[in-house]
Design an enzyme around this catalytic site. Structure first.
Site, short mmCIF file in Angstrom:
data_model
loop_
_atom_site.label_atom_id
_atom_site.label_comp_id
_atom_site.label_asym_id
_atom_site.label_seq_id
_atom_site.Cartn_x
_atom_site.Cartn_y
_atom_site.Cartn_z
N LYS A 1 50.20 38.59 36.89
CA LYS A 1 50.47 38.79 38.31
C LYS A 1 51.09 37.58 39.00
CE LYS A 1 47.01 42.38 39.10
NZ LYS A 1 45.93 42.84 39.98
N ASP B 1 47.70 46.11 45.51
CA ASP B 1 46.26 45.85 45.44
C ASP B 1 45.74 45.51 46.84
OD1 ASP B 1 45.95 46.17 42.67
OD2 ASP B 1 46.48 44.08 42.29
N GLY C 1 35.44 35.22 41.52
CA GLY C 1 36.78 35.26 40.95
C GLY C 1 37.77 34.52 41.81
N SER C 2 38.90 34.07 41.20
CA SER C 2 39.92 33.35 41.96
C SER C 2 41.32 33.57 41.40
CB SER C 2 39.61 31.84 41.99
OG SER C 2 39.61 31.29 40.68
N GLY C 3 41.51 34.62 40.59
CA GLY C 3 42.81 34.90 40.01
C GLY C 3 43.71 35.71 40.94
N GLY C 4 44.73 36.33 40.37
CA GLY C 4 45.70 37.06 41.16
C GLY C 4 45.10 38.21 41.95
N MET C 5 44.20 38.97 41.32
CA MET C 5 43.56 40.08 42.03
C MET C 5 42.63 39.55 43.12
SD MET C 5 43.36 43.31 42.34
CE MET C 5 42.30 44.63 42.95
#
Length: 285
Positions: A74, A110, A133-137
């Site tokens: 992403k 999203d 969490g801390s990623g793209g999503m």
């Protein structure tokens, strides 16, 4: 016309696709069902790749109309595109590519899906949250929370750089480790509970699940993750990743085809792709 009645694919057929580290069948089933329902000469296929640049080049060179982008691509895909829609630019994360005559534009459906789902389910923005969490999503979910009016929340992420930056960008707190404090809204935006290596892991401690009011998991495969099952067993309100993935896929479908499915078609497609339980939750919302 239904998906099962399709008899041929010809040179005029338009191709849409997805790129994921772990391709599944649900997206293909949902999109292809809707193509059949509306009599559209499109077909959808899921892929993975070890060469993202070549895959994106293929989208451009072959005239592939659209591509869904999932973990872990992403953020990596952004430099390969010609432009970003406003939400994707602000979030710095892309989950959808639209090809207009060779020009590739990145979108983030999203964000749209999570924002709309928070409103549909009537989740009170005054409610403090813990988000893992801390990623793209996670970027899309945190942006949707902020834009929906949520002011009190903590992002829990072991990655100090991305976790602290994400929290600071949207005005939330950050913790490297799971705090002992409780929160009425728990949100999992990690692979914990996903089919594969993390399938049996709870995203939050049982004590926190027992004390929360709402459990929100963006993991879509399976819809009933260990986190969701534990919350249901404790009598909590749950929001599953399958609900998110259906709503974001509907936004993608509209971008690719120019057709926005009605509520009945959305529920039918969701039932075909994800089962009756997910479809029923979307009807209720």
């Amino acid at each position: 016309m239904s998906f099962r009645e399709r008899t041929s694919i010809g040179r005029e057929t338009r191709l849409c696709m997805s790129l994921s580290g772990r391709p599944g069948n649900a997206g293909s089933r949902l999109h292809n069902w809707l193509y059949g329902h509306y009599g559209l000469d499109y077909v959808y296929k899921s892929f993975s790749t070890g060469d993202l640049a070549a895959a994106v080049g293929g989208i451009r060179a072959l005239g592939i109309r659209g591509c869904a982008v999932s973990m872990p691509f992403k953020e990596e895909v952004i430099p390969m595109l010609d432009g970003l829609e406003a939400s994707a630019r602000a979030i710095d994360s892309v989950n959808t590519i639209v090809n207009d005559d060779g020009a590739l534009t990145g979108y983030n459906t999203d964000y749209v899906a999570v924002r709309d789902l928070l409103a549909r389910r009537g989740i009170d923005p005054a409610m403090p949250f813990l988000l893992r969490g801390s990623g793209g999503m996670a970027k899309a979910v945190v942006a949707a929370l902020r834009d929906s009016g949520f002011c009190h929340g903590t992002i829990v992420a072991r990655n100090r750089r991305s976790g602290a930056a994400l929290a600071a960008q949207y005005g939330f707190a950050w913790r490297e480790d799971m705090p002992a404090t409780e929160a009425p809204l728990l949100i999992n935006v990690t692979p914990l509970g996903m089919e594969g290596g993390h399938a049996d892991r709870l995203a939050f401690p049982a004590e926190q699940i027992g004390a929360c009011e709402i459990a929100f998991d963006v993991v879509a495969q399976p819809a009933n993750t260990p986190f969701i099952r534990a919350a249901q067993a404790a009598g909590k309100v749950t929001v599953s990743g399958a609900e998110v993935i259906v709503l974001q896929a509907i936004e993608q479908f509209a971008l690719y085809t120019g057709v926005r499915p009605d509520a009945k078609a959305v529920a039918q497609a969701a039932a075909f792709a994800h089962g009756d339980e997910v479809a029923e939750k979307l009807r209720e919302a």
